[in-house]
Design a protein around this motif. Structure first.
Motif, PDB file in Angstrom:
ATOM      1  N   PHE A  74      44.944  43.205  21.208  1.00  0.00           N
ATOM      2  CA  PHE A  74      45.386  41.951  21.833  1.00  0.00           C
ATOM      3  C   PHE A  74      44.503  41.589  23.030  1.00  0.00           C
ATOM      4  N   GLU A  75      43.979  40.345  23.039  1.00  0.00           N
ATOM      5  CA  GLU A  75      43.110  39.896  24.131  1.00  0.00           C
ATOM      6  C   GLU A  75      43.831  38.821  24.948  1.00  0.00           C
ATOM      7  N   PRO A  76      44.171  39.136  26.203  1.00  0.00           N
ATOM      8  CA  PRO A  76      44.822  38.118  27.023  1.00  0.00           C
ATOM      9  C   PRO A  76      43.801  37.119  27.564  1.00  0.00           C
ATOM     10  N   LEU A  77      44.139  35.838  27.451  1.00  0.00           N
ATOM     11  CA  LEU A  77      43.361  34.775  28.101  1.00  0.00           C
ATOM     12  C   LEU A  77      44.139  34.465  29.385  1.00  0.00           C
ATOM     13  N   ILE A  78      43.675  35.044  30.491  1.00  0.00           N
ATOM     14  CA  ILE A  78      44.454  35.094  31.730  1.00  0.00           C
ATOM     15  C   ILE A  78      44.145  33.865  32.579  1.00  0.00           C
ATOM     16  N   ALA A  95      37.376  43.109  36.229  1.00  0.00           N
ATOM     17  CA  ALA A  95      36.441  44.139  35.755  1.00  0.00           C
ATOM     18  C   ALA A  95      37.201  45.429  35.447  1.00  0.00           C
ATOM     19  N   THR A  96      38.187  45.743  36.281  1.00  0.00           N
ATOM     20  CA  THR A  96      38.990  46.951  36.067  1.00  0.00           C
ATOM     21  C   THR A  96      39.771  46.849  34.762  1.00  0.00           C
ATOM     22  N   LEU A  97      40.455  45.728  34.556  1.00  0.00           N
ATOM     23  CA  LEU A  97      41.241  45.566  33.332  1.00  0.00           C
ATOM     24  C   LEU A  97      40.323  45.506  32.107  1.00  0.00           C
ATOM     25  N   ASP A  98      39.172  44.875  32.264  1.00  0.00           N
ATOM     26  CA  ASP A  98      38.219  44.806  31.154  1.00  0.00           C
ATOM     27  C   ASP A  98      37.756  46.214  30.772  1.00  0.00           C
ATOM     28  N   GLY A 103      37.045  45.932  27.012  1.00  0.00           N
ATOM     29  CA  GLY A 103      36.413  44.610  26.867  1.00  0.00           C
ATOM     30  C   GLY A 103      37.294  43.530  26.279  1.00  0.00           C
ATOM     31  N   ARG A 104      38.604  43.558  26.586  1.00  0.00           N
ATOM     32  CA  ARG A 104      39.520  42.588  25.967  1.00  0.00           C
ATOM     33  C   ARG A 104      39.863  41.387  26.846  1.00  0.00           C
ATOM     34  N   VAL A 105      39.325  41.315  28.052  1.00  0.00           N
ATOM     35  CA  VAL A 105      39.757  40.274  28.988  1.00  0.00           C
ATOM     36  C   VAL A 105      39.034  38.942  28.748  1.00  0.00           C
ATOM     37  N   ARG A 106      39.818  37.872  28.793  1.00  0.00           N
ATOM     38  CA  ARG A 106      39.284  36.502  28.837  1.00  0.00           C
ATOM     39  C   ARG A 106      39.949  35.816  30.026  1.00  0.00           C
ATOM     40  N   VAL A 107      39.283  34.825  30.591  1.00  0.00           N
ATOM     41  CA  VAL A 107      39.785  34.202  31.822  1.00  0.00           C
ATOM     42  C   VAL A 107      39.807  32.684  31.662  1.00  0.00           C
ATOM     43  N   ASN A 108      40.933  32.073  32.035  1.00  0.00           N
ATOM     44  CA  ASN A 108      41.037  30.612  32.045  1.00  0.00           C
ATOM     45  C   ASN A 108      41.180  30.169  33.493  1.00  0.00           C
ATOM     46  N   VAL A 109      40.141  29.535  34.035  1.00  0.00           N
ATOM     47  CA  VAL A 109      40.175  29.094  35.434  1.00  0.00           C
ATOM     48  C   VAL A 109      40.842  27.724  35.505  1.00  0.00           C
ATOM     49  N   VAL A 110      41.936  27.670  36.268  1.00  0.00           N
ATOM     50  CA  VAL A 110      42.781  26.469  36.333  1.00  0.00           C
ATOM     51  C   VAL A 110      42.634  25.833  37.709  1.00  0.00           C
ATOM     52  N   SER A 111      42.428  24.511  37.733  1.00  0.00           N
ATOM     53  CA  SER A 111      42.300  23.815  39.015  1.00  0.00           C
ATOM     54  C   SER A 111      43.398  22.785  39.229  1.00  0.00           C
ATOM     55  N   GLY A 112      44.347  22.704  38.310  1.00  0.00           N
ATOM     56  CA  GLY A 112      45.382  21.667  38.415  1.00  0.00           C
ATOM     57  C   GLY A 112      46.282  21.867  39.613  1.00  0.00           C
ATOM     58  N   SER A 160      26.846  41.821  50.780  1.00  0.00           N
ATOM     59  CA  SER A 160      26.548  43.131  50.180  1.00  0.00           C
ATOM     60  C   SER A 160      27.685  43.609  49.283  1.00  0.00           C
ATOM     61  N   SER A 161      28.069  42.772  48.328  1.00  0.00           N
ATOM     62  CA  SER A 161      29.257  43.048  47.507  1.00  0.00           C
ATOM     63  C   SER A 161      28.858  43.578  46.130  1.00  0.00           C
ATOM     64  N   THR A 162      29.334  44.770  45.800  1.00  0.00           N
ATOM     65  CA  THR A 162      29.139  45.330  44.459  1.00  0.00           C
ATOM     66  C   THR A 162      30.508  45.679  43.886  1.00  0.00           C
ATOM     67  N   VAL A 163      30.874  44.980  42.836  1.00  0.00           N
ATOM     68  CA  VAL A 163      32.185  45.190  42.212  1.00  0.00           C
ATOM     69  C   VAL A 163      32.168  46.463  41.364  1.00  0.00           C
ATOM     70  N   ALA A 164      33.217  47.253  41.469  1.00  0.00           N
ATOM     71  CA  ALA A 164      33.384  48.421  40.596  1.00  0.00           C
ATOM     72  C   ALA A 164      34.701  48.264  39.844  1.00  0.00           C
ATOM     73  N   PRO A 165      34.745  48.704  38.567  1.00  0.00           N
ATOM     74  CA  PRO A 165      33.659  49.302  37.793  1.00  0.00           C
ATOM     75  C   PRO A 165      32.669  48.234  37.328  1.00  0.00           C
ATOM     76  N   ARG A 166      31.465  48.661  36.994  1.00  0.00           N
ATOM     77  CA  ARG A 166      30.488  47.721  36.458  1.00  0.00           C
ATOM     78  C   ARG A 166      30.851  47.394  35.017  1.00  0.00           C
ATOM     79  N   LEU A 167      30.670  46.140  34.648  1.00  0.00           N
ATOM     80  CA  LEU A 167      30.968  45.735  33.271  1.00  0.00           C
ATOM     81  C   LEU A 167      29.868  46.230  32.337  1.00  0.00           C
ATOM     82  N   VAL A 168      30.290  46.656  31.161  1.00  0.00           N
ATOM     83  CA  VAL A 168      29.321  47.134  30.171  1.00  0.00           C
ATOM     84  C   VAL A 168      29.040  45.993  29.194  1.00  0.00           C
TER      85      VAL A 168
END
Length: 356
Positions: A74-78, A95-98, A103-112, A160-168
């Motif tokens: 199941f891939e959530p479109l969050i 990145a953590t959830l992915d 690798g199941r994460v999808r993102v819906n950016v909402v501006s409404g 100087s921002s490095t997000v962990a974990p790194r995406l594969v």
């Protein structure tokens, strides 16, 4: 249909049942109820589901995390909002959830519109709102794909921002896909340069064709530096064994909405966005447009993806969805209520006509 189209559903994270005449059960929003829906999606051929957002609902990201933990494909479109999230916090959470989900994460950016003050946010006019959204999308993509990121924008800053974990990276997937909606000029300029997938609501074929052409042209004008923009359709699909039964049920649902018995999508909204107004205006052209696009729900409280419905037998609805695909739509987010019944019915009857 071509093999690269993807079919997602919709999972409510709202205490209220929705605006299609569906009465909420007592445990409408429990983990067991939502997990049952997510597992049914896996079993009936769906790729995943959009999980909506808005203040006054349970937190979308938390629900997505819980459902990912209880499922295998199941891939959530969050759906997420700039301002509710800061870019680095969101980039790290996603990145953590992915990573945890393979690798199941999808993102819906909402501006409404939303109840911004309730969570300590504020926005200026539409131009400012979309300028912030553009920065948010550009920065989270950089945080996912680069290390030691420094960014000083009008709305967001990191040093100087490095997000962990790194995406594969997996094939050409470098990070979760960023879906985006919005029909105003400001929104379309953001989509053309920042989005991976532009979602449309259920407009007639001509309207979708024009918007795709316009966004492709804008992408060139604005020097898009990403993969070509992809397109998606978010719409209600009312499917029954026969065409006649589908229309009888659709008209009965709208009659119930007309009585005010179904609740209104407008309960938690503030103002009407350009894309929503385009849908509401369709009813003036007739109750049924194209072959089977039903506009009457919009006259009686249906909003968003519930403003217009594709109605018919599985074959009727599949034929209509194919016509959208011929225009270039490759991401479909379908739904109807009651959710679980329809996940199974449409997964069994409609998806086999659409998937290779």
């Amino acid at each position: 249909m071509s093999s690269h189209s993807e079919f997602l559903w919709y999972i409510p994270n709202d205490i209220k049942a929705g605006h299609r005449g569906d009465a909420a059960g007592e445990n409408h929003n429990s983990l067991d109820t939502l997990t049952t829906q997510a597992k049914a999606l896996e079993e009936h051929g769906w790729k995943g589901a959009l999980i909506g957002t808005g203040w006054g609902r349970p937190d979308t990201f938390t629900i997505a995390t819980a459902l990912v933990a209880r499922t295998t494909s199941f891939e959530p479109l969050i759906a997420v909002r700039p301002g509710y999230w800061k870019p680095a916090n969101f980039a790290s959470a996603a990145a953590t959830l992915d990573h945890l989900s393979g690798g199941r994460v999808r993102v819906n950016v909402v501006s409404g519109p939303d109840h911004l003050a309730a969570y300590g946010d504020q926005e200026g006019d539409q131009v400012q709102r979309y300028a912030r959204t553009k920065e948010f999308m550009r920065l989270i993509r950089r945080l996912w794909t680069e290390e030691d990121v420094t960014f000083h924008g009008e709305h967001f800053q990191v040093a100087s921002s490095t997000v962990a974990p790194r995406l594969v990276p997996a094939g050409n997937r470098l990070h979760p896909k960023l879906y985006f909606g919005g029909a105003s000029e400001a929104a379309e300029r953001v989509a053309a340069t920042e989005a991976d997938v532009q979602l449309f609501w259920g407009e007639p074929l001509d309207g979708v064709r024009q918007r795709i052409e316009h966004l492709k042209a804008l992408s060139k004008t604005l020097d898009r530096d990403l993969q070509p923009l992809e397109f998606g359709l978010r719409i209600t699909t009312l499917v029954r064994d026969t065409t006649e039964q589908a229309w009888a049920d659709a008209e009965a649902k709208v009659a119930k909405m007309a009585e005010g018995a179904a609740g209104s999508w407008q309960d938690h909204r503030h103002g009407v966005a350009v894309g929503q107004q385009r849908l509401l205006d369709l009813a003036r052209q007739g109750d049924v447009l194209d072959d089977n696009l039903y506009t009457a729900p919009g006259k009686f409280g249906g909003g968003g993806a519930g403003t217009t419905w594709l109605v018919g037998s599985a074959a009727d609805v599949a034929r209509s969805l194919r016509k959208y695909e011929e225009l270039g739509i490759t991401h479909f987010v379908l739904s109807d209520t009651p959710y679980l019944t329809e996940i199974k019915r449409q997964g069994s009857q409609l998806l086999p006509l659409l998937l290779p």
